[in-house]
Write a protein that holds these residues in place. Structure first.
Motif, PDB file in Angstrom:
ATOM      1  N   MET A 110       0.810  -1.189   0.000  1.00  0.00           N
ATOM      2  CA  MET A 110       0.000   0.000   0.000  1.00  0.00           C
ATOM      3  C   MET A 110       0.861   1.264   0.000  1.00  0.00           C
ATOM      4  SD  MET A 110      -2.653   1.316   2.809  1.00  0.00           S
ATOM      5  CE  MET A 110      -2.757   3.048   3.002  1.00  0.00           C
ATOM      6  N   TYR A 111       1.936   1.249   0.782  1.00  0.00           N
ATOM      7  CA  TYR A 111       2.788   2.432   0.833  1.00  0.00           C
ATOM      8  C   TYR A 111       3.469   2.702  -0.504  1.00  0.00           C
ATOM      9  CZ  TYR A 111       2.111   2.665   5.843  1.00  0.00           C
ATOM     10  OH  TYR A 111       1.559   2.799   7.075  1.00  0.00           O
ATOM     11  N   ASP A 112       3.673   1.668  -1.293  1.00  0.00           N
ATOM     12  CA  ASP A 112       4.256   1.869  -2.621  1.00  0.00           C
ATOM     13  C   ASP A 112       3.371   2.773  -3.468  1.00  0.00           C
ATOM     14  OD1 ASP A 112       6.362   0.242  -1.949  1.00  0.00           O
ATOM     15  OD2 ASP A 112       5.477  -1.554  -2.867  1.00  0.00           O
ATOM     16  N   LYS A 113       2.063   2.584  -3.369  1.00  0.00           N
ATOM     17  CA  LYS A 113       1.134   3.408  -4.142  1.00  0.00           C
ATOM     18  C   LYS A 113       1.151   4.856  -3.654  1.00  0.00           C
ATOM     19  CE  LYS A 113      -1.840  -0.393  -5.408  1.00  0.00           C
ATOM     20  NZ  LYS A 113      -3.168  -0.978  -5.378  1.00  0.00           N
ATOM     21  N   VAL A 114       1.212   5.030  -2.344  1.00  0.00           N
ATOM     22  CA  VAL A 114       1.249   6.386  -1.788  1.00  0.00           C
ATOM     23  C   VAL A 114       2.519   7.104  -2.225  1.00  0.00           C
ATOM     24  CG1 VAL A 114       1.376   7.706   0.353  1.00  0.00           C
ATOM     25  CG2 VAL A 114      -0.197   5.778   0.183  1.00  0.00           C
ATOM     26  N   PHE A 115       3.652   6.404  -2.156  1.00  0.00           N
ATOM     27  CA  PHE A 115       4.915   7.028  -2.557  1.00  0.00           C
ATOM     28  C   PHE A 115       4.957   7.289  -4.061  1.00  0.00           C
ATOM     29  CE2 PHE A 115       6.777   5.020   1.407  1.00  0.00           C
ATOM     30  CZ  PHE A 115       6.756   6.219   2.108  1.00  0.00           C
ATOM     31  N   ALA A 116       4.319   6.445  -4.844  1.00  0.00           N
ATOM     32  CA  ALA A 116       4.265   6.671  -6.290  1.00  0.00           C
ATOM     33  C   ALA A 116       3.471   7.936  -6.604  1.00  0.00           C
ATOM     34  CB  ALA A 116       3.654   5.467  -6.991  1.00  0.00           C
ATOM     35  N   GLU A 174       7.950   4.500 -13.649  1.00  0.00           N
ATOM     36  CA  GLU A 174       8.294   3.130 -13.272  1.00  0.00           C
ATOM     37  C   GLU A 174       7.594   2.709 -11.988  1.00  0.00           C
ATOM     38  OE1 GLU A 174      12.377   1.634 -12.697  1.00  0.00           O
ATOM     39  OE2 GLU A 174      12.689   2.348 -14.739  1.00  0.00           O
ATOM     40  N   LYS A 175       7.580   3.584 -10.993  1.00  0.00           N
ATOM     41  CA  LYS A 175       6.933   3.249  -9.726  1.00  0.00           C
ATOM     42  C   LYS A 175       5.429   3.082  -9.890  1.00  0.00           C
ATOM     43  CE  LYS A 175      10.096   4.994  -6.294  1.00  0.00           C
ATOM     44  NZ  LYS A 175      10.233   5.780  -5.073  1.00  0.00           N
ATOM     45  N   ILE A 176       4.809   3.943 -10.676  1.00  0.00           N
ATOM     46  CA  ILE A 176       3.370   3.826 -10.903  1.00  0.00           C
ATOM     47  C   ILE A 176       3.061   2.543 -11.656  1.00  0.00           C
ATOM     48  CG2 ILE A 176       1.454   4.819 -12.214  1.00  0.00           C
ATOM     49  CD1 ILE A 176       2.527   7.565 -11.385  1.00  0.00           C
ATOM     50  N   ARG A 177       3.852   2.242 -12.660  1.00  0.00           N
ATOM     51  CA  ARG A 177       3.643   1.006 -13.420  1.00  0.00           C
ATOM     52  C   ARG A 177       3.774  -0.209 -12.513  1.00  0.00           C
ATOM     53  NH1 ARG A 177       8.092   0.118 -17.365  1.00  0.00           N
ATOM     54  NH2 ARG A 177       8.963  -0.740 -15.476  1.00  0.00           N
ATOM     55  N   ASP A 178       4.795  -0.218 -11.661  1.00  0.00           N
ATOM     56  CA  ASP A 178       5.006  -1.366 -10.783  1.00  0.00           C
ATOM     57  C   ASP A 178       3.958  -1.446  -9.681  1.00  0.00           C
ATOM     58  OD1 ASP A 178       7.216  -2.047 -12.275  1.00  0.00           O
ATOM     59  OD2 ASP A 178       8.663  -1.157 -10.880  1.00  0.00           O
ATOM     60  N   SER A 179       3.534  -0.307  -9.154  1.00  0.00           N
ATOM     61  CA  SER A 179       2.603  -0.310  -8.027  1.00  0.00           C
ATOM     62  C   SER A 179       1.162  -0.565  -8.440  1.00  0.00           C
ATOM     63  CB  SER A 179       2.666   1.030  -7.297  1.00  0.00           C
ATOM     64  OG  SER A 179       3.934   1.226  -6.739  1.00  0.00           O
ATOM     65  N   PHE A 180       0.749  -0.026  -9.569  1.00  0.00           N
ATOM     66  CA  PHE A 180      -0.654  -0.090  -9.942  1.00  0.00           C
ATOM     67  C   PHE A 180      -0.970  -1.119 -11.025  1.00  0.00           C
ATOM     68  CE2 PHE A 180      -0.338   4.151  -8.099  1.00  0.00           C
ATOM     69  CZ  PHE A 180      -1.456   4.187  -7.291  1.00  0.00           C
ATOM     70  N   PHE A 181      -0.012  -1.461 -11.863  1.00  0.00           N
ATOM     71  CA  PHE A 181      -0.329  -2.270 -13.033  1.00  0.00           C
ATOM     72  C   PHE A 181       0.365  -3.619 -13.083  1.00  0.00           C
ATOM     73  CE2 PHE A 181      -0.908   2.185 -14.355  1.00  0.00           C
ATOM     74  CZ  PHE A 181      -2.274   2.139 -14.573  1.00  0.00           C
ATOM     75  N   THR A 182       0.988  -4.039 -11.999  1.00  0.00           N
ATOM     76  CA  THR A 182       1.549  -5.382 -11.962  1.00  0.00           C
ATOM     77  C   THR A 182       0.812  -6.182 -10.903  1.00  0.00           C
ATOM     78  OG1 THR A 182       3.254  -4.711 -10.370  1.00  0.00           O
ATOM     79  CG2 THR A 182       3.848  -4.672 -12.699  1.00  0.00           C
ATOM     80  N   THR A 183       0.753  -7.467 -11.120  1.00  0.00           N
ATOM     81  CA  THR A 183       0.071  -8.326 -10.148  1.00  0.00           C
ATOM     82  C   THR A 183       1.009  -8.620  -8.997  1.00  0.00           C
ATOM     83  OG1 THR A 183       0.766 -10.292 -11.348  1.00  0.00           O
ATOM     84  CG2 THR A 183      -1.385  -9.390 -11.901  1.00  0.00           C
TER      85      THR A 183
END
Length: 71
Positions: free
Chosen positions: A1-7, A57-66
């Motif tokens: 979850m924190y990955d999305k916030v930081f992205a 890159e962070k948005i792609r990894d946080s929101f669009f990868t399983t």
């Protein structure tokens, strides 16, 4: 979850860096000569462009990868 916030925070900071660079270039609030404004603004633009790619890159990894981790 924190990955999305930081992205998302990283994306907001990109706009801040671009805005600060434009502000430094165009403001008359400070008595700074034009050469110094350019010297200050160019690294801000370069850093903002770098942050665009990192944020992408962070948005792609946080929101669009399983995510296969069990949380």
């Amino acid at each position: 979850m924190y990955d999305k916030v930081f992205a998302i925070f990283g994306t907001v900071m990109v706009f801040f860096y671009f805005g600060l660079a434009v502000f430094v270039l165009t403001t008359k609030l400070f008595d700074i000569d034009k050469a110094m404004r350019i010297i200050l603004a160019v690294p801000l633009f370069v850093y903002a462009i770098y942050r665009v790619f990192v944020s992408y890159e962070k948005i792609r990894d946080s929101f669009f990868t399983t995510d296969d981790r069990d949380e």
